[in-house]
Design a protein around this motif. Structure first.
Motif, PDB file in Angstrom:
ATOM      1  N   ALA A 167      40.946  13.443  14.973  1.00  0.00           N
ATOM      2  CA  ALA A 167      40.228  12.660  15.984  1.00  0.00           C
ATOM      3  C   ALA A 167      38.720  12.782  15.789  1.00  0.00           C
ATOM      4  O   ALA A 167      37.985  11.797  15.930  1.00  0.00           O
ATOM      5  CB  ALA A 167      40.631  13.114  17.382  1.00  0.00           C
ATOM      6  N   ALA A 168      38.253  13.972  15.453  1.00  0.00           N
ATOM      7  CA  ALA A 168      36.820  14.166  15.213  1.00  0.00           C
ATOM      8  C   ALA A 168      36.361  13.359  14.006  1.00  0.00           C
ATOM      9  O   ALA A 168      35.293  12.738  14.033  1.00  0.00           O
ATOM     10  CB  ALA A 168      36.517  15.650  15.020  1.00  0.00           C
ATOM     11  N   PHE A 169      37.159  13.359  12.950  1.00  0.00           N
ATOM     12  CA  PHE A 169      36.791  12.576  11.767  1.00  0.00           C
ATOM     13  C   PHE A 169      36.944  11.085  12.004  1.00  0.00           C
ATOM     14  O   PHE A 169      36.270  10.280  11.359  1.00  0.00           O
ATOM     15  CB  PHE A 169      37.595  13.022  10.551  1.00  0.00           C
ATOM     16  CG  PHE A 169      37.079  14.308   9.963  1.00  0.00           C
ATOM     17  CD1 PHE A 169      35.772  14.417   9.530  1.00  0.00           C
ATOM     18  CD2 PHE A 169      37.908  15.413   9.855  1.00  0.00           C
ATOM     19  CE1 PHE A 169      35.288  15.600   8.997  1.00  0.00           C
ATOM     20  CE2 PHE A 169      37.436  16.590   9.324  1.00  0.00           C
ATOM     21  CZ  PHE A 169      36.121  16.695   8.889  1.00  0.00           C
ATOM     22  N   ALA A 170      37.802  10.686  12.910  1.00  0.00           N
ATOM     23  CA  ALA A 170      37.923   9.266  13.253  1.00  0.00           C
ATOM     24  C   ALA A 170      36.634   8.760  13.898  1.00  0.00           C
ATOM     25  O   ALA A 170      36.212   7.625  13.654  1.00  0.00           O
ATOM     26  CB  ALA A 170      39.109   9.031  14.174  1.00  0.00           C
ATOM     27  N   THR A 171      35.990   9.605  14.710  1.00  0.00           N
ATOM     28  CA  THR A 171      34.709   9.186  15.281  1.00  0.00           C
ATOM     29  C   THR A 171      33.645   9.073  14.195  1.00  0.00           C
ATOM     30  O   THR A 171      32.739   8.260  14.294  1.00  0.00           O
ATOM     31  CB  THR A 171      34.213  10.168  16.359  1.00  0.00           C
ATOM     32  OG1 THR A 171      33.980  11.440  15.781  1.00  0.00           O
ATOM     33  CG2 THR A 171      35.200  10.283  17.491  1.00  0.00           C
ATOM     34  N   PHE A 172      33.779   9.896  13.166  1.00  0.00           N
ATOM     35  CA  PHE A 172      32.878   9.799  12.019  1.00  0.00           C
ATOM     36  C   PHE A 172      33.073   8.455  11.332  1.00  0.00           C
ATOM     37  O   PHE A 172      32.112   7.791  10.934  1.00  0.00           O
ATOM     38  CB  PHE A 172      33.165  10.960  11.072  1.00  0.00           C
ATOM     39  CG  PHE A 172      32.216  11.094   9.929  1.00  0.00           C
ATOM     40  CD1 PHE A 172      30.859  11.268  10.137  1.00  0.00           C
ATOM     41  CD2 PHE A 172      32.680  11.055   8.631  1.00  0.00           C
ATOM     42  CE1 PHE A 172      29.980  11.402   9.080  1.00  0.00           C
ATOM     43  CE2 PHE A 172      31.817  11.189   7.568  1.00  0.00           C
ATOM     44  CZ  PHE A 172      30.465  11.366   7.792  1.00  0.00           C
ATOM     45  N   ALA A 173      34.336   8.018  11.208  1.00  0.00           N
ATOM     46  CA  ALA A 173      34.651   6.752  10.547  1.00  0.00           C
ATOM     47  C   ALA A 173      34.224   5.543  11.367  1.00  0.00           C
ATOM     48  O   ALA A 173      33.918   4.490  10.809  1.00  0.00           O
ATOM     49  CB  ALA A 173      36.147   6.675  10.266  1.00  0.00           C
ATOM     50  N   SER A 203      43.214  19.642  21.786  1.00  0.00           N
ATOM     51  CA  SER A 203      44.599  19.287  21.531  1.00  0.00           C
ATOM     52  C   SER A 203      45.371  20.568  21.215  1.00  0.00           C
ATOM     53  O   SER A 203      44.785  21.588  20.831  1.00  0.00           O
ATOM     54  CB  SER A 203      44.684  18.320  20.354  1.00  0.00           C
ATOM     55  OG  SER A 203      46.020  18.078  20.004  1.00  0.00           O
ATOM     56  N   ASP A 204      46.682  20.507  21.382  1.00  0.00           N
ATOM     57  CA  ASP A 204      47.517  21.645  21.012  1.00  0.00           C
ATOM     58  C   ASP A 204      47.526  21.844  19.502  1.00  0.00           C
ATOM     59  O   ASP A 204      47.677  22.959  19.024  1.00  0.00           O
ATOM     60  CB  ASP A 204      48.958  21.438  21.512  1.00  0.00           C
ATOM     61  CG  ASP A 204      49.061  21.495  23.027  1.00  0.00           C
ATOM     62  OD1 ASP A 204      48.183  22.130  23.651  1.00  0.00           O
ATOM     63  OD2 ASP A 204      49.998  20.898  23.581  1.00  0.00           O
ATOM     64  N   SER A 205      47.366  20.772  18.770  1.00  0.00           N
ATOM     65  CA  SER A 205      47.364  20.843  17.316  1.00  0.00           C
ATOM     66  C   SER A 205      45.929  20.759  16.791  1.00  0.00           C
ATOM     67  O   SER A 205      45.217  19.793  17.058  1.00  0.00           O
ATOM     68  CB  SER A 205      48.188  19.688  16.747  1.00  0.00           C
ATOM     69  OG  SER A 205      48.028  19.614  15.355  1.00  0.00           O
ATOM     70  N   PRO A 206      45.496  21.761  16.023  1.00  0.00           N
ATOM     71  CA  PRO A 206      44.149  21.688  15.453  1.00  0.00           C
ATOM     72  C   PRO A 206      43.996  20.538  14.449  1.00  0.00           C
ATOM     73  O   PRO A 206      42.913  20.004  14.271  1.00  0.00           O
ATOM     74  CB  PRO A 206      43.953  23.034  14.766  1.00  0.00           C
ATOM     75  CG  PRO A 206      45.231  23.764  14.852  1.00  0.00           C
ATOM     76  CD  PRO A 206      46.160  23.019  15.731  1.00  0.00           C
ATOM     77  N   VAL A 207      45.094  20.144  13.813  1.00  0.00           N
ATOM     78  CA  VAL A 207      45.039  19.032  12.860  1.00  0.00           C
ATOM     79  C   VAL A 207      44.740  17.727  13.588  1.00  0.00           C
ATOM     80  O   VAL A 207      43.906  16.928  13.146  1.00  0.00           O
ATOM     81  CB  VAL A 207      46.370  18.928  12.072  1.00  0.00           C
ATOM     82  CG1 VAL A 207      46.388  17.685  11.204  1.00  0.00           C
ATOM     83  CG2 VAL A 207      46.591  20.172  11.236  1.00  0.00           C
TER      84      VAL A 207
END
Length: 142
Positions: free
Chosen positions: A61-67, A52-56
């Motif tokens: 999104a990466a933490f959403a897959t964790f959830a 993504s253009d935004s690292p945030v």
């Protein structure tokens, strides 16, 4: 009077010790897996799978897959609990362990976003969902 014999119905001492050891090993492996996945989500997945253009946004999104893994656990508990009651607990346990192992192994084989594009995060989320569903019946609630 009829002869009455005492029947020893006590569980052998080795059985509870073996069960405790298996529970401890399973819990340690579960926490290790989630610790590693959380670390990888923070350090690697945002760069490799969620470009993504935004690292945030990529990190979220990466933490959403964790959830997803945690959110799927209660659903898996209901689903595989029902299957355990109908098909048998041993068969269901083997089924869930195979699903967890397969999903975890396939996560390590997913190519990154640069190789297969949008399919990389889709596969990651799908495998994480399968892993969470399968783990819901085997482990403690988060």
């Amino acid at each position: 009077m009829a002869d009455t014999k005492e029947v020893n119905t006590a569980v052998p001492r080795t059985r509870p010790r073996m069960v405790r050891t298996a529970v401890v090993v399973g819990t340690v492996l579960e926490h290790y897996d989630f610790f590693l996945y959380g670390t990888a989500a923070a350090l690697v997945f945002n760069h490799q799978f969620f470009v993504s253009d935004s690292p945030v946004v990529a990190s979220l999104a990466a933490f959403a897959t964790f959830a997803v893994g945690f959110a799927a656990r209660p659903v898996g508990a209901v689903l595989f609990g029902h299957l355990g009651d109908t098909l048998g607990r041993r068969r269901t346990l083997i089924m869930t362990l195979l699903l967890i192992g397969t999903a975890t192994g396939l996560m390590g084989a997913i190519p990154n976003y640069g190789t297969i594009g949008v399919w990389a995060p889709i596969l990651l989320v799908t495998l994480r969902l399968i892993q969470g569903l399968s783990f819901g019946v085997n482990g403690p609630a988060p």
